[in-house]
Design a protein around this motif. Structure first.
Motif, PDB file in Angstrom:
ATOM      1  N   GLU A   1       0.651  -1.293  -0.107  1.00 53.22           N
ATOM      2  CA  GLU A   1       0.275  -0.161   0.438  1.00 53.22           C
ATOM      3  C   GLU A   1       0.655   1.268  -0.514  1.00 53.22           C
ATOM      4  O   GLU A   1       0.466   2.458  -1.020  1.00 53.22           O
ATOM      5  CB  GLU A   1      -0.679   0.053   1.467  1.00 53.22           C
ATOM      6  CG  GLU A   1      -1.913  -1.029   1.456  1.00 53.22           C
ATOM      7  CD  GLU A   1      -1.500  -2.475   1.940  1.00 53.22           C
ATOM      8  OE1 GLU A   1      -0.590  -2.488   1.986  1.00 53.22           O
ATOM      9  OE2 GLU A   1      -2.261  -3.393   1.419  1.00 53.22           O
ATOM     10  N   GLU A   2       1.742   1.103   0.972  1.00 54.21           N
ATOM     11  CA  GLU A   2       2.510   2.118   0.918  1.00 54.21           C
ATOM     12  C   GLU A   2       3.982   2.633  -0.835  1.00 54.21           C
ATOM     13  O   GLU A   2       3.640   3.527  -0.555  1.00 54.21           O
ATOM     14  CB  GLU A   2       3.374   1.824   1.437  1.00 54.21           C
ATOM     15  CG  GLU A   2       3.400   2.755   3.316  1.00 54.21           C
ATOM     16  CD  GLU A   2       3.036   3.754   3.781  1.00 54.21           C
ATOM     17  OE1 GLU A   2       2.932   4.650   3.214  1.00 54.21           O
ATOM     18  OE2 GLU A   2       1.763   3.465   4.423  1.00 54.21           O
TER      19      GLU A   2
ATOM     20  N   LYS B   1       0.939   4.841  -2.873  1.00 51.53           N
ATOM     21  CA  LYS B   1       0.820   5.617  -2.228  1.00 51.53           C
ATOM     22  C   LYS B   1       2.153   5.875  -3.131  1.00 51.53           C
ATOM     23  O   LYS B   1       1.830   7.439  -3.620  1.00 51.53           O
ATOM     24  CB  LYS B   1       0.643   5.565  -0.674  1.00 51.53           C
ATOM     25  CG  LYS B   1      -0.517   5.488   0.114  1.00 51.53           C
ATOM     26  CD  LYS B   1      -0.434   5.821   1.629  1.00 51.53           C
ATOM     27  CE  LYS B   1      -1.644   5.399   1.654  1.00 51.53           C
ATOM     28  NZ  LYS B   1      -1.200   5.340   3.737  1.00 51.53           N
TER      29      LYS B   1
ATOM     30  N   TYR C   1      -7.328   9.641  -8.160  1.00 48.36           N
ATOM     31  CA  TYR C   1      -7.949   8.460  -6.974  1.00 48.36           C
ATOM     32  C   TYR C   1      -9.080   7.785  -8.627  1.00 48.36           C
ATOM     33  O   TYR C   1      -8.642   7.077  -8.216  1.00 48.36           O
ATOM     34  CB  TYR C   1      -8.858   9.110  -5.792  1.00 48.36           C
ATOM     35  CG  TYR C   1      -8.565   8.751  -5.289  1.00 48.36           C
ATOM     36  CD1 TYR C   1      -7.054   9.399  -4.721  1.00 48.36           C
ATOM     37  CD2 TYR C   1      -9.083   8.477  -3.986  1.00 48.36           C
ATOM     38  CE1 TYR C   1      -6.454   9.313  -3.527  1.00 48.36           C
ATOM     39  CE2 TYR C   1      -8.434   8.612  -2.217  1.00 48.36           C
ATOM     40  CZ  TYR C   1      -7.490   8.731  -2.030  1.00 48.36           C
ATOM     41  OH  TYR C   1      -6.538   9.133  -0.565  1.00 48.36           O
TER      42      TYR C   1
ATOM     43  N   SER D   1     -14.514   3.962  -3.642  1.00 53.30           N
ATOM     44  CA  SER D   1     -13.979   4.054  -2.139  1.00 53.30           C
ATOM     45  C   SER D   1     -13.178   2.831  -1.719  1.00 53.30           C
ATOM     46  O   SER D   1     -12.398   2.548  -1.370  1.00 53.30           O
ATOM     47  CB  SER D   1     -15.510   3.193  -1.715  1.00 53.30           C
ATOM     48  OG  SER D   1     -15.691   2.152  -2.263  1.00 53.30           O
TER      49      SER D   1
ATOM     50  N   ALA E   1      -9.898   4.461  -1.690  1.00 48.40           N
ATOM     51  CA  ALA E   1      -9.531   5.787  -0.932  1.00 48.40           C
ATOM     52  C   ALA E   1      -9.222   5.137   0.229  1.00 48.40           C
ATOM     53  O   ALA E   1      -8.524   4.924   1.401  1.00 48.40           O
ATOM     54  CB  ALA E   1     -11.016   6.236  -0.517  1.00 48.40           C
ATOM     55  N   ARG E   2      -9.469   3.432   0.367  1.00 51.46           N
ATOM     56  CA  ARG E   2      -9.911   2.825   1.841  1.00 51.46           C
ATOM     57  C   ARG E   2      -8.145   2.328   1.719  1.00 51.46           C
ATOM     58  O   ARG E   2      -7.653   2.253   2.682  1.00 51.46           O
ATOM     59  CB  ARG E   2     -10.702   1.607   2.251  1.00 51.46           C
ATOM     60  CG  ARG E   2     -11.538   1.850   2.200  1.00 51.46           C
ATOM     61  CD  ARG E   2     -13.528   1.312   2.365  1.00 51.46           C
ATOM     62  NE  ARG E   2     -12.641   0.273   1.731  1.00 51.46           N
ATOM     63  CZ  ARG E   2     -13.769  -0.229   1.098  1.00 51.46           C
ATOM     64  NH1 ARG E   2     -14.991  -0.001   0.371  1.00 51.46           N
ATOM     65  NH2 ARG E   2     -13.557  -1.855  -0.061  1.00 51.46           N
TER      66      ARG E   2
ATOM     67  N   MET F   1      -5.443   3.850   0.417  1.00 51.63           N
ATOM     68  CA  MET F   1      -4.878   4.496   0.595  1.00 51.63           C
ATOM     69  C   MET F   1      -4.773   5.278   2.029  1.00 51.63           C
ATOM     70  O   MET F   1      -3.684   5.792   2.280  1.00 51.63           O
ATOM     71  CB  MET F   1      -4.819   6.260  -0.634  1.00 51.63           C
ATOM     72  CG  MET F   1      -5.298   6.215  -1.846  1.00 51.63           C
ATOM     73  SD  MET F   1      -3.637   5.573  -1.978  1.00 51.63           S
ATOM     74  CE  MET F   1      -3.220   3.715  -2.668  1.00 51.63           C
ATOM     75  N   ASN F   2      -5.485   5.012   2.616  1.00 51.27           N
ATOM     76  CA  ASN F   2      -6.117   5.407   3.827  1.00 51.27           C
ATOM     77  C   ASN F   2      -5.571   3.866   5.006  1.00 51.27           C
ATOM     78  O   ASN F   2      -5.896   4.185   6.099  1.00 51.27           O
ATOM     79  CB  ASN F   2      -7.262   5.895   3.788  1.00 51.27           C
ATOM     80  CG  ASN F   2      -7.667   6.836   3.976  1.00 51.27           C
ATOM     81  OD1 ASN F   2      -6.931   7.867   4.442  1.00 51.27           O
ATOM     82  ND2 ASN F   2      -8.880   6.412   3.415  1.00 51.27           N
ATOM     83  N   GLY F   3      -5.092   3.000   4.313  1.00 49.64           N
ATOM     84  CA  GLY F   3      -4.400   1.564   4.774  1.00 49.64           C
ATOM     85  C   GLY F   3      -5.663   0.643   5.812  1.00 49.64           C
ATOM     86  O   GLY F   3      -5.276  -0.103   6.661  1.00 49.64           O
ATOM     87  N   LYS F   4      -6.815   1.303   5.311  1.00 50.79           N
ATOM     88  CA  LYS F   4      -7.975   0.164   5.960  1.00 50.79           C
ATOM     89  C   LYS F   4      -7.980  -0.938   5.160  1.00 50.79           C
ATOM     90  O   LYS F   4      -8.620  -1.808   6.040  1.00 50.79           O
ATOM     91  CB  LYS F   4      -9.212   1.341   5.730  1.00 50.79           C
ATOM     92  CG  LYS F   4      -9.385   2.749   5.823  1.00 50.79           C
ATOM     93  CD  LYS F   4      -9.719   2.629   7.407  1.00 50.79           C
ATOM     94  CE  LYS F   4      -9.997   4.744   8.365  1.00 50.79           C
ATOM     95  NZ  LYS F   4     -10.283   4.147   9.517  1.00 50.79           N
TER      96      LYS F   4
END
Length: 116
Positions: free
Chosen positions: A76-77, A80, A90, A102, A105-106, A108-111
């Motif tokens: 993920e990093e 990014k 996005y 979504s 977004a999840r 990129m936010n580590g969700k």
């Protein structure tokens, strides 16, 4: 012994250390029926459990599958950094990855973590 599945690799690792299923589970603080599920019913171990096995028995994550190396290598990093380096939006990532806004977004936010 063949080792094309996670179950076969787990059995091989256990045999290499001359352990019964119960002993193997006990060493790692797993319940024996968890290990039985992995070996006999092809239930996939959680990535954290594979990592624990690899660390305990000093084997590489790739022993089980390249997926685990990728999973613990912060993809993920890297996505990014790649996004920022190339000034992607996005929407660009949505198109390239074939996922929803979504989901991007999840990610990129580590969700969520990347799965193969």
């Amino acid at each position: 012994m063949p080792e094309s599945t996670i179950a076969e690799k787990l059995i091989k690792l256990r045999y290499m250390h001359n352990l019964e299923r119960e002993e193997f589970a006990e060493q790692l603080n797993f319940h024996w029926d968890t290990v039985e599920g992995w070996e006999l019913h092809n239930i996939m171990p959680k990535p954290q459990n594979i990592k624990k096995l690899c660390e305990f028995y000093n084997v590489s994550l790739e022993f089980f599958h390249i997926y685990y190396k990728i999973y613990f290598d912060n993809p993920e990093e890297k996505i990014k950094a790649w996004k920022e380096k190339n000034n992607y939006t996005y929407e660009d990532l949505m198109d390239m990855l074939g996922v929803s806004h979504s989901a991007v977004a999840r990610l990129m936010n580590g969700k969520i973590k990347i799965g193969l």
